[in-house]
Write a protein that holds these residues in place. Structure first.
Motif, PDB file in Angstrom:
ATOM      1  N   LYS A  36       0.841  -1.203   0.000  1.00 57.14           N
ATOM      2  CA  LYS A  36       0.000   0.000   0.000  1.00 57.14           C
ATOM      3  C   LYS A  36       0.877   1.253   0.000  1.00 57.14           C
ATOM      4  O   LYS A  36       2.069   1.177   0.350  1.00 57.14           O
ATOM      5  CB  LYS A  36      -0.935  -0.005   1.204  1.00 57.14           C
ATOM      6  N   SER A  37       0.260   2.363  -0.372  1.00 57.44           N
ATOM      7  CA  SER A  37       1.002   3.637  -0.325  1.00 57.44           C
ATOM      8  C   SER A  37       0.850   4.231   1.075  1.00 57.44           C
ATOM      9  O   SER A  37      -0.227   4.176   1.669  1.00 57.44           O
ATOM     10  CB  SER A  37       0.426   4.599  -1.361  1.00 57.44           C
ATOM     11  N   VAL A  38       1.930   4.796   1.583  1.00 56.91           N
ATOM     12  CA  VAL A  38       1.843   5.478   2.883  1.00 56.91           C
ATOM     13  C   VAL A  38       2.166   6.971   2.718  1.00 56.91           C
ATOM     14  O   VAL A  38       2.401   7.662   3.700  1.00 56.91           O
ATOM     15  CB  VAL A  38       2.761   4.821   3.943  1.00 56.91           C
ATOM     16  N   LEU A  56      13.456   3.599  10.851  1.00 56.39           N
ATOM     17  CA  LEU A  56      12.057   3.559  10.387  1.00 56.39           C
ATOM     18  C   LEU A  56      11.637   4.944   9.914  1.00 56.39           C
ATOM     19  O   LEU A  56      10.988   5.097   8.873  1.00 56.39           O
ATOM     20  CB  LEU A  56      11.137   3.106  11.526  1.00 56.39           C
ATOM     21  N   ALA A  57      12.033   5.967  10.682  1.00 59.33           N
ATOM     22  CA  ALA A  57      11.690   7.344  10.308  1.00 59.33           C
ATOM     23  C   ALA A  57      12.244   7.674   8.922  1.00 59.33           C
ATOM     24  O   ALA A  57      11.552   8.274   8.089  1.00 59.33           O
ATOM     25  CB  ALA A  57      12.232   8.314  11.354  1.00 59.33           C
ATOM     26  N   LEU A  58      13.478   7.260   8.670  1.00 63.03           N
ATOM     27  CA  LEU A  58      14.102   7.588   7.376  1.00 63.03           C
ATOM     28  C   LEU A  58      13.389   6.857   6.234  1.00 63.03           C
ATOM     29  O   LEU A  58      13.186   7.418   5.156  1.00 63.03           O
ATOM     30  CB  LEU A  58      15.594   7.243   7.394  1.00 63.03           C
ATOM     31  N   ARG A  59      12.986   5.599   6.490  1.00 61.85           N
ATOM     32  CA  ARG A  59      12.250   4.845   5.437  1.00 61.85           C
ATOM     33  C   ARG A  59      10.914   5.519   5.138  1.00 61.85           C
ATOM     34  O   ARG A  59      10.545   5.694   3.982  1.00 61.85           O
ATOM     35  CB  ARG A  59      11.971   3.407   5.897  1.00 61.85           C
ATOM     36  N   PHE A  60      10.162   5.868   6.209  1.00 57.45           N
ATOM     37  CA  PHE A  60       8.851   6.484   5.964  1.00 57.45           C
ATOM     38  C   PHE A  60       9.011   7.884   5.362  1.00 57.45           C
ATOM     39  O   PHE A  60       8.155   8.331   4.609  1.00 57.45           O
ATOM     40  CB  PHE A  60       8.000   6.494   7.245  1.00 57.45           C
ATOM     41  N   ALA A  61      10.139   8.541   5.670  1.00 55.88           N
ATOM     42  CA  ALA A  61      10.408   9.852   5.047  1.00 55.88           C
ATOM     43  C   ALA A  61      10.504   9.669   3.526  1.00 55.88           C
ATOM     44  O   ALA A  61       9.913  10.424   2.752  1.00 55.88           O
ATOM     45  CB  ALA A  61      11.710  10.429   5.594  1.00 55.88           C
ATOM     46  N   ARG A  62      11.227   8.630   3.112  1.00 56.20           N
ATOM     47  CA  ARG A  62      11.414   8.384   1.669  1.00 56.20           C
ATOM     48  C   ARG A  62      10.107   7.971   1.006  1.00 56.20           C
ATOM     49  O   ARG A  62       9.931   8.129  -0.189  1.00 56.20           O
ATOM     50  CB  ARG A  62      12.482   7.313   1.442  1.00 56.20           C
ATOM     51  N   LEU A  63       9.169   7.439   1.803  1.00 60.68           N
ATOM     52  CA  LEU A  63       7.884   7.001   1.246  1.00 60.68           C
ATOM     53  C   LEU A  63       6.835   8.125   1.274  1.00 60.68           C
ATOM     54  O   LEU A  63       5.671   7.917   0.958  1.00 60.68           O
ATOM     55  CB  LEU A  63       7.363   5.784   2.025  1.00 60.68           C
TER      56      LEU A  63
END
Ligand SMILES: NC(=O)c1ccc[n+]([C@@H]2O[C@H](COP(=O)([O-])OP(=O)(O)OC[C@H]3O[C@@H](n4cnc5c(N)ncnc54)[C@H](O)[C@@H]3O)[C@@H](O)[C@H]2O)c1
Length: 309
Positions: A36-38, A56-63
């Motif tokens: 899914k898209s976040v 995790l923060a860096l991954r979700f930042a990129r997403l």
């Protein structure tokens, strides 16, 4: 309609649904589940000031997610916030919060609701470990393990789940541990708190499922040791089956599990087999296997996190 016919019909419906879920499981074993898209989702990560929380923060930042970062360590959290912006996040909100303090969690949660809005992905990641044998562990430290590793999950759910229910949209992520699946010597308070976190997340999942709240997802993560410093000094006697995990690898798996809306993620895969074996093996065989895998001694060299928490 006779009661015999009603029972037969109920059984037929049940077997058909069961067959469909088996087929679905087979399909998703062969083909990767869609992700899914976040982008635009408001992702709150507790314990974002270092280790897995930071990654995790860096991954979700990129997403493309909106980030809400909590940590008791202000400096570490601000550093993560800076790194997340550099990684492409346009909206990052860092809050100093001691997740082990119920009133503080509620106060900061209210601030987040006012300043950012409804949280749609809640990642309960903050954690501590005392690493002491049960009788050597001071009462206050055992209470702290429960406050941070488990009770914080109760308070964050209380704060953010109602809006998820109202919007029928949300994802609850529990970072438990392999120590939340299997008891380990030298980790009694940690194991107990991680078992509690897992049991709580699973129960709320069942509760939302039984209430047909299809928009609320849950992911429960149980990793073996990860090289973040939290379990510094710990070793594995069986690196082929139970390797100490690389943080980037672990975080990649966690994010994938969230995007694919998996309920459980155990790392490494061998843990699924261990849990399966435990369900039927006689205890003497189980203890022999644990001994062979060196699990009685994993905590022998524990020094733990050297930085101040
Ligand atoms: N590292 C491992 O081997 C391992 C294995 C299994 C599970 N886990 C779990 O993964 C999670 C992340 O661990 P990590 O390895 O990144 O450890 P870490 O020590 O690098 O990070 C933990 C973070 O939580 C924060 N924190 C501690 N107490 C807090 C509190 N009261 N309020 C708010 N923040 C607080 C710390 O400041 C730190 O930034 C933890 O829940 C841990 O139990 C870790």
């Amino acid at each position: 309609m006779s009661s015999g016919w009603r029972s037969a019909k109920k059984l037929l419906v049940f077997l058909t649904k069961l067959l469909l879920t088996v087929l679905e499981a087979v399909v998703f074993t062969l083909l990767p589940k869609p992700r899914k898209s976040v982008a635009g989702e408001v992702v709150l990560i507790t314990g974002a000031g270092s280790g897995l929380g930071r990654l995790l923060a860096l991954r979700f930042a990129r997403l493309g997610s909106v980030l809400v970062l909590w940590d008791v360590n202000k400096e570490g959290n601000e550093e993560t916030s800076k790194m997340a912006r550099e990684a492409g996040a346009t909206r990052v909100h860092a809050y100093t919060c001691d997740c082990g303090q119920r009133e503080e969690v509620y106060r900061v949660a209210d601030q987040v609701k006012k300043e950012v809005g409804d949280v749609s992905i809640l990642i309960n990641n903050a954690g501590i470990v005392t690493g002491k044998k049960f009788l050597d562990c001071p009462d206050e430290l055992m209470e702290k393990s429960f406050d941070v590793n488990f009770k914080a999950h109760l308070w964050t759910y209380k704060a953010f789940l109602p809006a998820m229910i109202a919007n029928d949209h949300g994802h609850l992520v529990c970072i438990s541990s392999s120590a939340g699946l299997i008891g380990v010597n030298g980790l009694a308070d940690y194991c107990a708190s991680k078992f509690a976190a897992l049991g709580f997340a699973e129960s709320v999942f069942i509760e939302t499922f039984s209430q047909k709240r299809k928009g609320i997802k849950t992911t429960i993560v149980c990793p073996f040791f990860i090289k973040t410093g939290m379990f510094e000094g710990c070793t594995t006697a069986c690196p082929s089956l139970l390797p100490i995990l690389d943080p980037e690898y672990a975080v990649g798996k966690i994010v994938d599990a969230v995007l694919q809306e998996k309920l459980y993620l155990y790392m490494p895969r061998f843990l699924y087999f261990m849990v399966f074996l435990r369900s039927f093996l006689p205890i003497k065989m189980g203890l022999l296997i644990i001994d062979y895998l060196g699990i009685f001694h994993v905590m022998d060299g524990f020094t733990g996190q050297r930085k101040k928490q």
